[in-house]
Design an enzyme around this catalytic site. Structure first.
Site, mmCIF file in Angstrom:
data_model
loop_
_atom_site.group_PDB
_atom_site.id
_atom_site.type_symbol
_atom_site.label_atom_id
_atom_site.label_comp_id
_atom_site.label_asym_id
_atom_site.label_seq_id
_atom_site.Cartn_x
_atom_site.Cartn_y
_atom_site.Cartn_z
ATOM 1 N N LYS A 173 43.136 93.932 92.026
ATOM 2 C CA LYS A 173 44.033 93.615 93.328
ATOM 3 C C LYS A 173 45.437 93.597 93.178
ATOM 4 O O LYS A 173 45.617 92.853 92.448
ATOM 5 C CB LYS A 173 43.539 92.612 94.059
ATOM 6 C CG LYS A 173 41.780 92.619 94.832
ATOM 7 C CD LYS A 173 41.062 91.877 95.608
ATOM 8 C CE LYS A 173 41.720 90.146 95.033
ATOM 9 N NZ LYS A 173 40.761 89.501 95.846
ATOM 10 N N THR A 204 48.923 87.066 105.447
ATOM 11 C CA THR A 204 48.067 87.753 104.693
ATOM 12 C C THR A 204 46.811 86.225 104.071
ATOM 13 O O THR A 204 46.451 86.669 103.169
ATOM 14 C CB THR A 204 48.601 87.974 103.236
ATOM 15 O OG1 THR A 204 49.180 86.961 102.658
ATOM 16 C CG2 THR A 204 49.612 89.239 103.550
ATOM 17 N N GLY A 206 43.710 84.738 103.329
ATOM 18 C CA GLY A 206 42.411 85.689 103.963
ATOM 19 C C GLY A 206 42.377 86.505 103.194
ATOM 20 O O GLY A 206 41.290 87.713 102.970
ATOM 21 N N THR A 207 43.012 87.549 103.156
ATOM 22 C CA THR A 207 43.510 89.249 102.650
ATOM 23 C C THR A 207 41.752 89.726 101.369
ATOM 24 O O THR A 207 41.291 90.764 101.655
ATOM 25 C CB THR A 207 44.425 90.048 102.135
ATOM 26 O OG1 THR A 207 44.474 88.408 100.699
ATOM 27 C CG2 THR A 207 45.586 89.802 102.950
ATOM 28 N N GLY A 208 42.055 88.122 99.746
ATOM 29 C CA GLY A 208 41.105 88.767 99.532
ATOM 30 C C GLY A 208 39.761 88.299 99.674
ATOM 31 O O GLY A 208 38.164 88.654 99.362
ATOM 32 N N CYS A 209 39.499 86.705 100.372
ATOM 33 C CA CYS A 209 37.884 87.273 101.530
ATOM 34 C C CYS A 209 37.050 88.472 102.001
ATOM 35 O O CYS A 209 36.064 88.453 102.232
ATOM 36 C CB CYS A 209 37.421 86.063 101.975
ATOM 37 S SG CYS A 209 38.608 83.944 101.025
#
Ligand SMILES: Nc1ncnc2c1ncn2[C@@H]1O[C@H](COP(=O)(O)OP(=O)(O)O)[C@@H](O)[C@H]1O
Ligand SMILES: Cc1ncc(COP(=O)(O)OP(=O)(O)O)c(N)n1
Length: 268
Positions: A173, A204, A206-209
């Site tokens: 990412k 941003t 929690g974007t990865g979750c």
């Protein structure tokens, strides 16, 4: 209805972890289930405390889900300790779980460490080989590949190295780069860029979750990995673009933004 299981930590402020996964899976039209690895006392400014589940209790949650509603996909997020990682890996092997997405959560954007240093090796050895895809951000990919990542070429090389070392696809990412939001997928010996327009939103958390649980939802629905990633990127762009502004730090996204077009049709 297709189903997905999130094995992850709870985020008391609701923007990341299990809470982000439940909202994302629901918005992406799958039935969401959970096995909680840890409780965090957390808000948009940082993580104050972590209370891990015992390995036995985590195992019981996973058994309860698999013995009753077998998930079509599994997303794994924050798992802070080696004993917990080992339980998850054993259960997923025993149940022959399908479509496993591993988000190798190590450090929150706020700087808090969410994976103990001695557990990185266990994650690499036990979980990555079970994954259909692993979704590191740039700092996580630096640790998994042992390389510094400064350029696009570095991203390509690191993704290929991680994929070849652990035998899984890699979505590296690019959210931590300054100018764009381009992610690189390396799968089955082939690479592909997913270009994302960078949204000027400081919130941003929690974007990865959210991205990894959207990918798991799409795999549960039967999409091939590249299409699952494309749809997940569209979903996260919608959630970021809705410009929710809550909390004193990097706030959560609007997971339940007004769906239009394809998304709206799929969740009806
Ligand atoms: N400002 C942004 N605009 C658009 N997409 C973003 C932005 N920030 C992150 N993303 C996307 O969100 C997803 C998560 O990325 P990233 O922030 O790198 O992960 P993590 O939360 O694990 O650190 C990726 O698809 C990334 O490209
Ligand atoms: C309980 C819990 N799990 C994961 C995270 C990290 O979330 P992520 O989406 O990887 O990144 P940021 O929110 O730090 O951008 C978390 N904070 N809490």
């Amino acid at each position: 209805m297709r189903t997905a299981l999130s094995i992850a930590g709870s985020d008391s402020c609701g923007g990341a972890g299990i809470q982000a996964d439940l909202k994302t899976m629901t918005m992406n039209g799958v039935y969401a289930m959970t096995a909680v690895t840890a409780l965090t006392a957390q808000n948009t400014t940082g993580v104050r405390a972590i209370q891990e589940a015992t390995p036995e209790f985590l195992g019981q949650q996973i058994d309860a889900v698999f013995e009753d509603i077998f998930p079509d996909a599994v997303k794994i997020g924050m798992v802070s300790a080696s004993e917990l990682i080992r339980v998850i890996a054993k259960k997923l092997r025993d149940y022959e779980a399908k479509h496993i997405v591993v988000d190798p959560v190590m450090v929150a954007t706020s700087g808090s460490v969410l994976l103990k240093t001695d557990a990185v090796e266990t994650l690499e050895k036990e979980l990555l080989p079970l994954a259909e895809v692993v979704t590191p951000n740039i700092p996580e990919a630096e640790i998994l590949s042992g390389m510094a990542i400064k350029t696009k070429e570095d991203m390509l090389a690191a993704a290929e190295k991680i994929s070849k070392t652990y035998g899984c696809a890699v979505l590296l990412k690019g959210g931590h780069s300054i100018n764009d939001a381009n992610d690189y997928l390396y799968a089955n010996g082939e690479g592909h860029w997913f270009e994302g327009k960078r949204i000027d939103n400081p919130n941003t958390h929690g974007t990865g979750c959210t991205l990894s649980s959207a990918i798991a939802s799409n795999l549960a629905k039967g999409y091939e990995l590249p299409e699952a990633v494309k749809r997940a990127k569209d979903y996260i762009s919608g959630a970021l673009g809705a410009m929710l502004d809550l909390g004193k730090g990097s706030g959560p996204m609007k997971h339940a933004f007004d769906l239009t077009g394809e998304f709206a049709k799929e969740v009806r």
